[in-house]
Design a protein around this motif. Sequence first.
Motif, mmCIF file in Angstrom:
data_model
loop_
_atom_site.group_PDB
_atom_site.id
_atom_site.type_symbol
_atom_site.label_atom_id
_atom_site.label_comp_id
_atom_site.label_asym_id
_atom_site.label_seq_id
_atom_site.Cartn_x
_atom_site.Cartn_y
_atom_site.Cartn_z
ATOM 1 N N ARG A 256 0.826 -1.217 0.000
ATOM 2 C CA ARG A 256 0.000 0.000 0.000
ATOM 3 C C ARG A 256 0.860 1.267 0.000
ATOM 4 N N PHE A 257 1.859 1.324 0.907
ATOM 5 C CA PHE A 257 2.667 2.533 1.011
ATOM 6 C C PHE A 257 3.839 2.532 0.020
ATOM 7 N N HIS A 258 4.196 1.352 -0.503
ATOM 8 C CA HIS A 258 5.260 1.194 -1.512
ATOM 9 C C HIS A 258 6.592 1.794 -1.035
ATOM 10 N N VAL A 259 7.007 1.365 0.163
ATOM 11 C CA VAL A 259 8.242 1.904 0.733
ATOM 12 C C VAL A 259 9.321 0.836 0.926
ATOM 13 N N GLY A 260 9.113 -0.381 0.419
ATOM 14 C CA GLY A 260 10.146 -1.407 0.390
ATOM 15 C C GLY A 260 10.538 -1.975 1.735
ATOM 16 N N ASP A 261 11.730 -2.631 1.782
ATOM 17 C CA ASP A 261 12.202 -3.303 2.993
ATOM 18 C C ASP A 261 12.354 -2.345 4.168
ATOM 19 N N ALA A 262 12.890 -1.160 3.896
ATOM 20 C CA ALA A 262 13.078 -0.191 4.973
ATOM 21 C C ALA A 262 11.727 0.200 5.575
ATOM 22 N N GLY A 263 10.694 0.320 4.736
ATOM 23 C CA GLY A 263 9.364 0.640 5.239
ATOM 24 C C GLY A 263 8.774 -0.477 6.068
ATOM 25 N N ALA A 264 9.023 -1.735 5.658
ATOM 26 C CA ALA A 264 8.560 -2.870 6.456
ATOM 27 C C ALA A 264 9.231 -2.857 7.825
#
Length: 424
Positions: A256-264
């Motif tokens: 949803r936010f499309h922020v990749g591994d760092a976002g996870a």
Amino acid sequence: MFSACRRPSGNLVALLRDNADFRRLLGACVLSRTGDWFTYVALSSFIYNHTESPGWTALLFAVDSLPGMMLFPLIGPLSDRFDRQRLRIACDLGSAFPVVGLLIAFHIGSVTLALGCLAARSVFAAVSAPIPEVALPNLVASGELSLAQTMLGSVYSASLVVGAGLGGVVSAAWGASATLLIDGASFVVSALLVARIKRPLSSAAATRRLRIRADTAELWRFLRTTPIATALLWLTAGLRLCYGMVALLPLYALDRFHVGDAGAGAMYLAQGLGAVLGPFAGGWLTASSARRRLYVAAVALAVFGLGYLLLAHASSLATGMTAAALGHIGVGACSMLAINGLQLATPDAIRGRVLVFAFSLSSTIQGASMLVVAPMAATVGVADTTRILGVLAVTYAITWSIWATRIRATRFDADREDTFKTRR
């Protein structure tokens, strides 16, 4: 017992300063759990990138939870009959071997092997995870138990903050193999710390003789005659029934936010921050009141559901992190109050079986919740799945509080030990 050897300070700094054994146990838990979250971040990304399926990513958490269900009849007696210190050391060292398998799985791109290694590591975790809570009343004075459990629960969550946050950074910078190597090293250091604990982790001598049927029957008798323990187990069941929505956190970051591994990693970071604050908030609100403990625990479960209902409507990483943090303040408070209540209500001779049953019940229901979440997320979508479970958490909290708060506040004192010994 140790509680007779030193006067409780009621002060966190003094507890950490004066009790070296508690510091070592705490440090071992921090290291092993931090390493776990390094692996979870790497595994979440690995599974999602190789399957492109939200269902498979949610299944990762189910695989991690289910071994506790299958091993429950054995783990409880092990915790009461065997040397808890040696048992924890053996499990920590054994946990390092599946990490090697994960390295191989990542190298050859095998999702099946990765899940198999995670399941193997989860077996060791199912045996070792309850030991700190089971042993804690033997390492701290009775007046410090609530504070020590709050600290232990918060540090578990703090390790999530450090492990998930740094895990995302390390994975993005140096690759998944680096996170797995750190995880393997954490188990080894944890074993060394536990080996240095001087005080016995149980008040009774280890018998090394398992009586699975008799021990299990003894557990049921205790629960039937201890209403407060039964109520706290139902609270634990409700929390874990809704816990499947936690598996959706990385999907919000990735899908949803499309922020990749760092976002996870950032979503896990928010989860951990909330869970760190939760136990302290729960302890502060309840003080020493057994009845207030029930009310606050019910509210905490409802806060969990409300936080995830907000997450379902989040449109950015910042709002998603805020909602996750709020939800896990509820999780941290609810979990701490349930476990500490069981510690206070349960004598050492059976505490291993009671807490292992609580952890196994949690793992079983949580695993089932994860298994349900996986197909739900793939069919009705991540947001609607979150909404359904969020409403379930709030409804369960209201229903449980109406029933449980009718229970007469039971004294958590040494009389419980005498009653149990008489039954035996």
